[in-house]
Design an enzyme around this catalytic site. Structure first.
Site, PDB file in Angstrom:
ATOM      1  CG  ASP A 197       4.480  -4.046   5.761  1.00 53.59           C
ATOM      2  OD1 ASP A 197       4.141  -4.616   6.329  1.00 53.59           O
ATOM      3  OD2 ASP A 197       5.371  -2.321   6.458  1.00 53.59           O
ATOM      4  CG  HIS A 201      -0.132  -0.496   2.289  1.00 58.42           C
ATOM      5  ND1 HIS A 201       0.484   0.815   3.067  1.00 58.42           N
ATOM      6  CD2 HIS A 201       0.292  -0.965   3.116  1.00 58.42           C
ATOM      7  CE1 HIS A 201       1.214   0.513   4.506  1.00 58.42           C
ATOM      8  NE2 HIS A 201       0.739  -0.557   4.667  1.00 58.42           N
TER       9      HIS A 201
END
Length: 487
Positions: free
Chosen positions: A348, A80
């Protein structure tokens, strides 16, 4: 103060025109080559992946495909975009800021590094916006995702044009997003950038992939049911205490009587400073801390991801292998059978296991927690691996002409944050790519996720959503919890 650390615009190389030799695909410039290296001065390399996107430092390999090759299939996974602090970080940030503000404001005058707080500086997180994508400033997460979509449309337009079997039928681009609002927002903005905002309603199809652990292997966020207790203990020990944080606390406490910052307060304030750039064009907080302190801050995030979601955890390679095994099937089927473009969006901690499984950044030994291991950090540097908006792009190369660089055929190339990163064990193709056959041998040698991570037998054992996606636009504007002011 650290005026030597600078923030560079997104996707801008910190090189003078005369220093661009390392990025050229053919010849070196005839003009004088700069003898300085500026990458070490870029603050975005020290923000612990809390701040804006930054390209990976290139090995000098051209980002464009080799002359005798064309890209005929792309599989990308993207983190993101730039966001506000996490909800779990917010309370500690607010407590540390209250401590600093109350002390600085209570003193009549001062000549310390925090005097700017007597001016018009205010905390930058709108109400209810913890966790959300940022939407203001030059590094805004929603703007970065849109720009990335535009860049990839320009780069892979030939795959989009050829994606339709009928010239009269509208093209439909599937987007695969883990079902978390900021990830969905990133996927939407990327899609709007790729197909165009005016076409998004008819030419894109948002496919939401649940983050529930019951998805088993059919997930962008797979959960491992095995536990590496040693790695977990080191993961949970964050933040790691390094002497540079004590030095920062001593310096600021000496400047402002009664401040009483702890080393952990320093880490919290540095975290807050890195996030500020996601919403604003600058942060006065960056210069509050020295270069040495930022180096240590960056390293403790390297360590954290190494043990939490990287090669320091013995089960992580299997987690990453789940994505690689499925994407290998796409590459083996090829664009005519499977499709050309597969754009995926996750967290992540879902991408770092893939990097660990590929072994393109793994250090030769474990990272210590009590000092900065500069030699090991050159391998596993988290700002080079998964910055905000970071992405791993797998390209399938169709090479038509054989040469000393490899026979004609199909090759695989890895691009991490817009830098080509070769496999360590396979570079038998043009542009340091790897033949599909040898790449397949590498991936098939990885541990099987369902076996290694004990996926329950009643849950999916393989990633399957790439072959069972919707072309409906029903979820294209999915709205979950929204932060105040975010359209």
């Amino acid at each position: 103060m650290i005026p030597s650390l600078v923030v560079i615009s997104i996707s801008t190389l910190i090189l003078t025109p005369a220093a661009t030799a390392t990025t050229l695909s053919s010849t070196f410039p005839s003009t004088r080559i700069a003898q300085q290296v500026f990458d070490g001065d870029n603050f975005l390399k020290y923000d612990g992946i809390r701040g804006p996107y930054v390209d990976r430092k290139s090995y000098g390999i051209s980002r464009d495909p080799p002359p005798q090759c064309t890209v005929d299939q792309v599989v990308m996974v993207k983190r993101h975009g730039e966001r506000y602090p996490a909800s779990g970080e917010g309370p500690s940030i607010e407590v540390a800021l209250k401590k600093v503000n109350s002390t600085v404001q209570s003193l009549e005058s001062g000549k310390g590094d925090l005097d700017f707080l007597r001016g018009n500086w205010t905390y930058y997180v709108p109400s209810d916006c913890y966790e959300a994508e940022t939407f203001t400033g030059p590094y805004a997460g929603l703007a970065e995702a849109y720009s990335h979509g535009q860049q990839y449309r320009a780069r892979y337009a030939h795959l989009w044009t050829n994606n339709s079997s009928s010239s009269s039928a509208p093209l439909v681009l599937p987007l695969f997003a883990a079902e978390y609002q900021r990830i969905i927002d990133t996927a939407r903005r990327f899609g709007e950038g790729f197909v165009g905002e005016e076409n998004y309603s008819t030419q894109a199809a948002m496919n939401l992939v649940s983050e529930s652990s019951s998805r088993g292997a059919d997930s962008l966020t797979p959960s491992c049911h095995q536990d590496d207790s040693t790695a977990r203990d080191k993961c949970n020990a964050y933040p790691y205490r390094l002497p540079q944080f004590d030095a920062a606390a001593e310096r600021l406490n000496a400047q402002y009587k009664g401040l009483n910052l702890s080393w952990s307060d320093v880490v919290t304030l540095m975290t807050m400073a890195a996030y500020e750039l996601n919403a604003r064009s600058e942060s006065k907080w960056i210069d509050v801390f020295t270069t040495d302190e930022w180096v240590s801050f960056s390293y403790i995030w390297d360590v954290n991801f190494y043990y939490c979601a990287g090669p320091g955890n013995k089960y992580i390679r299997a987690v990453g292998a789940n994505y690689l095994s499925a994407s290998l099937s796409l590459l083996q089927q090829g664009p005519s059978a499977a499709g050309s473009l597969f754009f995926n969006f996750a967290h992540d901690s879902n991408i770092s296991p893939i990097i660990a499984a590929l072994d393109i950044a793994n250090p030769p030994q474990d990272l210590p927690t009590d000092r900065v291991a500069f030699d090991l950090q050159q391998h596993w540097r988290i700002t080079d691996i998964i910055p905000m908006g970071g992405r791993l792009t797998i390209e399938r190369l169709n090479c038509s002409a054989g040469s000393a660089l490899g026979a004609a055929g199909i090759y695989v190339r890895l691009v991490l944050n817009e830098a080509v990163v070769p496999l360590r064990s396979c570079q038998d193709g043009p542009g340091y790519s790897c033949s599909l056959q040898r790449y397949a041998e590498f991936v098939q040698g990885l541990p099987v996720f369902a076996d290694e991570c004990a996926v329950p037998p009643d849950e999916p054992q393989h990633l399957d959503f790439w072959w069972n996606y919707t072309t409906s636009s029903k979820e294209n504007w999915h709205r979950g919890e929204r932060c105040n002011g975010l359209a």
